[in-house]
Design an enzyme around this catalytic site. Structure first.
Site, PDB file in Angstrom:
ATOM      1  N   GLU A  60      75.539 -15.002  45.171  1.00 24.00           N
ATOM      2  CA  GLU A  60      76.880 -15.422  44.757  1.00 24.00           C
ATOM      3  C   GLU A  60      76.912 -15.952  43.330  1.00 24.00           C
ATOM      4  O   GLU A  60      77.875 -15.684  42.586  1.00 24.00           O
ATOM      5  CB  GLU A  60      77.414 -16.481  45.722  1.00 24.00           C
ATOM      6  CG  GLU A  60      77.822 -15.953  47.089  1.00 24.00           C
ATOM      7  CD  GLU A  60      76.646 -15.755  48.032  1.00 24.00           C
ATOM      8  OE1 GLU A  60      76.857 -15.217  49.140  1.00 24.00           O
ATOM      9  OE2 GLU A  60      75.509 -16.126  47.663  1.00 24.00           O
ATOM     10  N   HIS A 129      78.434 -23.235  58.115  1.00 23.68           N
ATOM     11  CA  HIS A 129      79.357 -22.113  57.945  1.00 23.68           C
ATOM     12  C   HIS A 129      80.790 -22.508  58.344  1.00 23.68           C
ATOM     13  O   HIS A 129      81.613 -21.647  58.615  1.00 23.68           O
ATOM     14  CB  HIS A 129      78.923 -20.924  58.805  1.00 23.68           C
ATOM     15  CG  HIS A 129      77.669 -20.263  58.357  1.00 23.68           C
ATOM     16  ND1 HIS A 129      76.449 -20.889  58.390  1.00 23.68           N
ATOM     17  CD2 HIS A 129      77.447 -19.022  57.851  1.00 23.68           C
ATOM     18  CE1 HIS A 129      75.517 -20.054  57.943  1.00 23.68           C
ATOM     19  NE2 HIS A 129      76.097 -18.927  57.601  1.00 23.68           N
TER      20      HIS A 129
END
Length: 325
Positions: A60, A129
């Site tokens: 990312e 998450h």
């Protein structure tokens, strides 16, 4: 009007903008060959080809930085994070590059980029998450933060975000991708920074955004059975916030409950509560009450999840608290 899924509305928004402007492209993990982790970009590689729909490594920091550089040089990237939990790996590029570049360059460089993907709880995915970062990004000058709650808003707001000359954080939900709603076939855009009254009422104002709008609207249905008419406001964007819409509603109802999935400290609900006591104090008949997730990391066990995140019962209790019932 036709009915389509949330994911289809997002896909239409991106595809329409890519047909309209050759400078728009999509980049992220599994967005091309796999058709998207949540099938949001299904078929886009076939239509636009590998020069405009890019699969990336699990990196990312790297592809977010590539997107920022591309935006500074005239392109309009859409960067998909598989979840905004993973945006933390790229947060330096988002906060220190994208958000600040226009100011630091004295207006020489705009960064027209959209960072999009799911935020918050999506069931049993564990604590790493399941975080909500809307308030984190909204705390950063230079960013706009959009959190739609339904397919119609998602399409109109994403198209507007892609055309915006500032960096936009566009936050969705894995639990909403299959949601269905009416979406026009004709083109439309929705303005960033304008809230929407999803249900009119006179007794109490309920403010929310994103998937927590489901909780707010279900609570309003339950309240109506007891003769309590709740006005439900969908912020739609949390930077900028449409403070005027909230204040005008509270001037009528004199009470407010804010429902938000994030943890309570320094949340968007905190900001709404502060703004109301500062700018609508004389209209309040009760203190503003917030319904947030509990101040703990989200557990894996479904029973703990249910006990942690906002729900209809907690919202009803909050409304009864501000109505002294």
């Amino acid at each position: 009007m036709r009915v389509i899924q949330f994911r289809e509305a997002l896909r239409e928004a991106m595809s329409e903008e890519m047909r309209r402007d050759k400078n728009v492209f999509l980049m992220g993990e599994e967005v091309a060959e796999y058709n998207g982790a949540y099938k949001v970009s299904q078929g886009m590689l076939d239509e636009f080809g590998p020069d405009r729909v890019y699969d990336t490594p699990i990196a990312e920091l790297g592809f977010a930085g590539l997107g920022v550089g591309a935006a500074m040089n005239g392109l309009r990237p859409i960067i998909e994070f598989m979840t905004f939990n993973f945006s933390l790996v790229a947060i330096d590029q988002v906060i220190n590059s994208a958000a600040k570049m226009y100011s630091m360059s004295g207006g020489a460089y705009s960064v027209p980029i959209v960072f999009r993907g799911p935020t918050g709880n999506a069931g049993q995915l564990g604590a790493t998450h399941s975080s909500n970062f809307e308030n984190w990004f909204a705390n950063t000058p230079g960013l706009k933060v959009v959190v739609p709650s339904n397919p119609y808003d998602a399409k109109g707001l994403l198209k507007a975000s892609i055309r915006d000359n500032d960096p936009v954080i566009f936050m969705e939900s894995e639990l909403m991708y299959s949601d269905k709603g009416e979406v026009p076939e004709s083109e439309y855009l929705l303005p960033i920074g304008v809230a929407d009254i999803k249900r009119k009422g006179k007794d109490v104002t309920i403010v929310s955004f994103g998937k927590m709008m489901k909780v707010a609207l279900e609570a309003a249905e339950e309240l109506a059975k007891d003769g309590i008419e709740a006005e439900v406001i969908d912020l739609r964007t949390v930077r900028p916030i449409d403070y005027a819409a909230v204040v005008e509603s509270v001037k009528k109802t004199n009470r407010c409950v804010v429902v938000e999935e994030a943890n309570p400290l320094a949340a968007i609900s905190s900001e709404i509560a502060y703004h109301l006591q500062r700018n609508a104090f004389d209209y309040l008949d009760a203190p503003v009450v917030r319904v947030n997730s509990m101040d703990v990391p989200l557990s894996y066990a479904p029973t703990y999840i249910d006990a942690t995140i906002p729900n209809v019962k907690r919202t009803l209790d909050a409304v009864k608290q501000v109505m002294y019932k």
